[in-house]
Design a protein around this motif. Structure first.
Motif, PDB file in Angstrom:
ATOM      1  N   VAL A  52       0.835  -1.200   0.000  1.00 11.37           N
ATOM      2  CA  VAL A  52       0.000   0.000   0.000  1.00 11.37           C
ATOM      3  C   VAL A  52       0.869   1.248   0.000  1.00 11.37           C
ATOM      4  O   VAL A  52       0.580   2.245  -0.684  1.00 11.37           O
ATOM      5  N   ALA A  53       1.960   1.223   0.775  1.00  7.09           N
ATOM      6  CA  ALA A  53       2.852   2.382   0.808  1.00  7.09           C
ATOM      7  C   ALA A  53       3.478   2.637  -0.553  1.00  7.09           C
ATOM      8  O   ALA A  53       3.609   3.785  -1.012  1.00  7.09           O
ATOM      9  N   ILE A  54       3.866   1.542  -1.240  1.00  7.41           N
ATOM     10  CA  ILE A  54       4.473   1.704  -2.572  1.00  7.41           C
ATOM     11  C   ILE A  54       3.439   2.195  -3.589  1.00  7.41           C
ATOM     12  O   ILE A  54       3.720   3.053  -4.432  1.00  7.41           O
ATOM     13  N   ALA A  55       2.166   1.684  -3.535  1.00  3.40           N
ATOM     14  CA  ALA A  55       1.125   2.098  -4.483  1.00  3.40           C
ATOM     15  C   ALA A  55       0.721   3.544  -4.283  1.00  3.40           C
ATOM     16  O   ALA A  55       0.244   4.214  -5.208  1.00  3.40           O
ATOM     17  N   ASN A  56       0.852   4.089  -3.115  1.00  3.01           N
ATOM     18  CA  ASN A  56       0.582   5.515  -2.838  1.00  3.01           C
ATOM     19  C   ASN A  56      -0.799   5.931  -3.318  1.00  3.01           C
ATOM     20  O   ASN A  56      -0.951   6.778  -4.184  1.00  3.01           O
ATOM     21  N   PRO A  57      -1.903   5.380  -2.778  1.00  4.24           N
ATOM     22  CA  PRO A  57      -3.258   5.734  -3.212  1.00  4.24           C
ATOM     23  C   PRO A  57      -3.678   7.111  -2.691  1.00  4.24           C
ATOM     24  O   PRO A  57      -3.172   7.597  -1.683  1.00  4.24           O
ATOM     25  N   SER A  58      -4.606   7.728  -3.462  1.00  4.89           N
ATOM     26  CA  SER A  58      -5.170   9.027  -3.059  1.00  4.89           C
ATOM     27  C   SER A  58      -6.635   9.065  -3.490  1.00  4.89           C
ATOM     28  O   SER A  58      -7.074   8.331  -4.377  1.00  4.89           O
ATOM     29  N   TRP A  59      -7.401   9.950  -2.874  1.00  2.41           N
ATOM     30  CA  TRP A  59      -8.834  10.106  -3.135  1.00  2.41           C
ATOM     31  C   TRP A  59      -9.043  11.389  -3.948  1.00  2.41           C
ATOM     32  O   TRP A  59      -8.650  12.455  -3.534  1.00  2.41           O
ATOM     33  N   GLN A  60      -9.659  11.231  -5.198  1.00  3.19           N
ATOM     34  CA  GLN A  60      -9.897  12.393  -6.072  1.00  3.19           C
ATOM     35  C   GLN A  60     -11.375  12.742  -6.081  1.00  3.19           C
ATOM     36  O   GLN A  60     -12.218  11.886  -6.322  1.00  3.19           O
ATOM     37  N   GLU A  61     -11.649  14.006  -5.855  1.00  3.74           N
ATOM     38  CA  GLU A  61     -13.020  14.516  -5.866  1.00  3.74           C
ATOM     39  C   GLU A  61     -13.119  15.591  -6.956  1.00  3.74           C
ATOM     40  O   GLU A  61     -12.318  16.536  -6.967  1.00  3.74           O
ATOM     41  N   GLU A  62     -14.077  15.438  -7.903  1.00  5.00           N
ATOM     42  CA  GLU A  62     -14.254  16.384  -9.010  1.00  5.00           C
ATOM     43  C   GLU A  62     -15.563  17.143  -8.859  1.00  5.00           C
ATOM     44  O   GLU A  62     -16.588  16.554  -8.507  1.00  5.00           O
ATOM     45  N   ASP A  63     -15.503  18.448  -9.164  1.00  3.82           N
ATOM     46  CA  ASP A  63     -16.712  19.266  -9.300  1.00  3.82           C
ATOM     47  C   ASP A  63     -16.994  19.423 -10.800  1.00  3.82           C
ATOM     48  O   ASP A  63     -16.189  20.001 -11.534  1.00  3.82           O
ATOM     49  N   ARG A  64     -18.131  18.875 -11.281  1.00  2.81           N
ATOM     50  CA  ARG A  64     -18.427  18.808 -12.715  1.00  2.81           C
ATOM     51  C   ARG A  64     -19.610  19.696 -13.078  1.00  2.81           C
ATOM     52  O   ARG A  64     -20.603  19.731 -12.346  1.00  2.81           O
TER      53      ARG A  64
END
Length: 694
Positions: A52-64
């Motif tokens: 998980v540390a190597i994959a480095n995930p993040s949460w993206q939120e878009e305003d459309r």
């Protein structure tokens, strides 16, 4: 405004290395389980934390921001859409589609009106649709609708639509039309020889029983002359034999009589332009006593490979008394009877060069020459001193056709031939002085070489186009019956061909004389002609009289405009106008008529007039659309999911695209790589301690 969320990965190592590490970790954990190590689950958690540390995930939120769907509407307003009530049908369809699109949420309409294409290219609906697509984002196009009769001429350029394509077809089930097709026609032909045009008359659509007789009336006219009617079959190839009456451009107009109830008569006419060329110019040269100009006439005519020359000359006059026995003479008897009685009509031109009555040619021969001219032949008289003598040809039956009578006087003095006021208007001598070099200082008139003899004549009819000393007639032209006669009252034209004092345009003058006698249209004194360049038409009216009246021009649609003429040069009046559409235009001024074709007589828009969806069928099917006849009622507009059929009974559909524009993007990291790395180390140590206590 709406939003969209998703998890993103930004690995610290290449994905290949991550997947290799994951596979290795799974293998090590499986080995620990197989060996029965008590801390295998701590090892698995440590490996998971490390991955998980190597994959480095993040949460993206878009305003459309959602974008509206776009419907493309192509409205066919070409000429074929003006037939019957197709224009009203088109208006009703456009109104229905416009209202239906406005009623849908988040849907816009883009409309383009299609007009007649330049250069008679026809209906370019697919090109118009492709241009509309290029101006809009592909992801927003929800559908395309074409309001037309279905006759498009660029189907090969149909674009790849991301949405359904529909056709709302104008026209009526009862529509029918009759058209004329020219299947083959030569671009040039030999004057006097028969050529064959292949035509075909076709009936298309729902032909009524009362007109489906299988025959039609056709009229054929050349150069706007009196039309010749024929009754011909319909639906079969017709071979039309035709003989061109003159050299130069011959405009053959073919027209089929209109039938009651047909859609249009715009495709009932055709114009074929055939350039007439003469195979050979057959000339009979009749010479009198030998003189310096005789060989010049012969050489001038023989130098042209297109001239077949028969030379009749007197080598031994009857009055010559030299004591030579007739049996010892090697002269061959000339076939005078055959030439002047039996085959005189085979000649295009007869030239009498200083010939006098010697009793060799009986009066009946000369009387037959008169009949030959009245039937359409041509005679050129080159007169020398003998024309003024008692045995002149004027004192024979030829006096009936000669335009001037000799006064019995021969003028021997130097003079420069001049073009008269009438000659400046006549096409034979118009502009002839422009071919002369400038005159010497102190001299008047053209810089031609002088002549030294003139047979004085008194004009009785015709036009004096050139004059000699004291404005005495030199060249007189006249029409006799259907033929032409020219009288040159001098035998010194040969001085020009010899280059005496600079010479003169003898060759050009003779060429024009011959063409005028052959009735070439460009050398007619009274003529109405028109030439077209694109839609620009130039009208030329030649006349020897006063200024002509304006020309009435009838357009293909029957409207009439009046074109005024302005004098461009003596006897030449010019006017111009711009045609509003392609087709056949008829010109009339007094008794003169002419025709000119702008493009084809029947534009491409009228080649096929019966509405059909056959041409667009493949494109419509490929995009899941439908073809609806407006006559059966206007369809409703629905929204359907992508991939489903977009047409049914009484309705057509568009596919919502769900396009949007991203206004803002927020990215939140889900892990701290260093923290998860420490966690992995702690779990590994914990597994070791747990297993060590055992």
């Amino acid at each position: 405004m709406s939003g969209g969320s998703q998890i993103l990965f930004d690995p610290l190592l290449p994905w290949v290395a991550v997947w290799v590490a994951a596979a290795l970790a799974v293998a090590l954990v499986a080995l620990a389980v197989w060996r029965g190590l008590r801390g295998w689950w701590l090892r698995a958690l440590a490996v998971l934390a490390l991955l998980v540390a190597i994959a480095n995930p993040s949460w993206q939120e878009e305003d459309r921001d959602p974008l509206s769907d776009i419907v493309l509407l192509v409205v066919d307003r070409t000429a074929s859409q003006g037939m019957s009530d197709r224009a009203d049908q088109t208006d009703a369809a456009v109104d229905r589609i416009t209202a239906a699109v406005e009623a849908l949420p988040d849907t816009e309409l883009r409309t383009v009106t299609l007009r007649d294409a330049a250069d008679n290219a026809g209906t370019l609906a697919m090109a118009a649709l492709a241009e509309m697509m290029a101006e809009e984002p592909r992801g927003r196009i929800a559908g395309a609708i074409l309001v037309s009769d279905g006759i498009v001429h660029d189907i090969e350029h149909a674009p790849d639509l991301p949405a359904p394509l529909h056709l709302l077809m104008t026209g009526r089930e009862t529509d029918w039309d009759r058209r004329l097709l020219v299947k083959s026609a030569p671009t040039f032909a030999i004057v006097g020889e028969e050529v064959v045009l292949t035509l075909r008359i076709e009936d298309d659509g729902a032909v009524p029983e009362e007109v489906a007789s299988g025959r039609a009336r056709i009229e054929i006219a050349i150069d706007g002359g009196e039309p010749m009617p024929f009754d011909v079959p319909v639906g079969r190839d017709l071979e039309l034999p035709l003989t061109l009456p003159h050299g130069g451009m011959n405009v053959v107009q073919i027209e089929v009589a209109g039938a009651e109830g047909e859609l249009t008569d715009r495709n009932n006419a055709a114009v074929v332009q055939i350039n007439g060329v003469r195979d050979r110019l057959r000339v009979l040269l009749v010479s009198g006593e030998p003189h310096a100009g005789e060989r010049t006439w012969r050489n001038l005519l023989k130098s042209d490979s297109a001239v077949d020359l028969v030379h009749f000359t007197i080598l031994r006059p009857p009055e010559k008394q030299d004591g030579v026995p007739v049996t010892e003479l090697s002269l061959i008897a000339f076939p005078t009877r055959e030439l002047f009685l039996e085959k005189v009509d085979e000649f295009d031109l007869i030239v009498f060069d200083r010939y006098r009555r010697r009793g060799i040619l009986p009066m009946i021969y000369l009387d037959n020459v008169v009949s030959y001219v009245e039937r359409g032949g041509a005679v050129l008289m080159a007169a020398g001193p003998e024309f003024a003598a008692a045995d002149s040809l004027y004192r024979s039956p030829l006096s009936e056709i000669l335009p001037a009578a000799p006064s019995a006087r021969v003028i021997e003095q130097g003079y420069t031939p001049r073009v008269t006021d009438v000659g400046h208007k006549h096409p034979v001598t118009e502009g002839l002085e422009a071919l002369a070099p400038p005159p010497a200082d102190g001299e008047d008139g053209p810089g031609w070489g002088r002549w030294f003899r003139l047979t004085d004549v008194v004009p009785e009819r015709g036009q004096v186009v050139m004059s000699g000393p004291e404005e005495r007639p030199l060249l007189v032209l006249d029409r006799v019956g259907e033929g032409r006669v020219a009288l040159l009252a001098s035998d010194h034209a040969w001085l020009w061909s010899r280059g005496f004092e600079g010479g003169g345009p003898q060759l050009e003058l003779l060429r024009r004389l011959a063409h005028w006698m052959m009735k070439e249209p460009e050398l007619e004194e009274e003529a109405l002609t028109a030439t077209a360049e694109g839609l620009e038409v130039t009208i030329v009216r030649r006349t020897l009289g006063d200024a002509p009246e304006p020309v009435d021009v009838t357009a293909p649609d029957g409207s009439v405009v009046t074109v005024p003429l302005e004098e461009e040069s003596p006897g030449r009046f010019v006017g111009t106008f711009t045609g509003g559409e392609t087709g056949l235009y008829r010109l009339a001024e007094g008794d003169l008529t002419a025709v000119v074709a702008l493009g084809p007589a029947a534009p491409r828009e009228f080649e096929e007039t019966i509405a059909t969806d056959d041409i667009l069928a493949d494109s419509i099917a490929a995009h899941g659309g439908g073809a609806m006849e407006i006559e059966d009622g206007l369809p409703t507009l629905r929204q359907v999911r992508e991939g489903r059929t977009a047409a049914g009974r009484g309705w057509i559909g568009i596919t919502p695209r769900g396009a949007y524009r991203t206004a803002d993007v927020t990215v939140i990291p889900l892990v701290a790589p260093l923290l998860f790395l420490l966690m992995a180390i702690a779990l590994t140590v914990g597994a070791w301690l747990h297993e060590g206590r055992r």
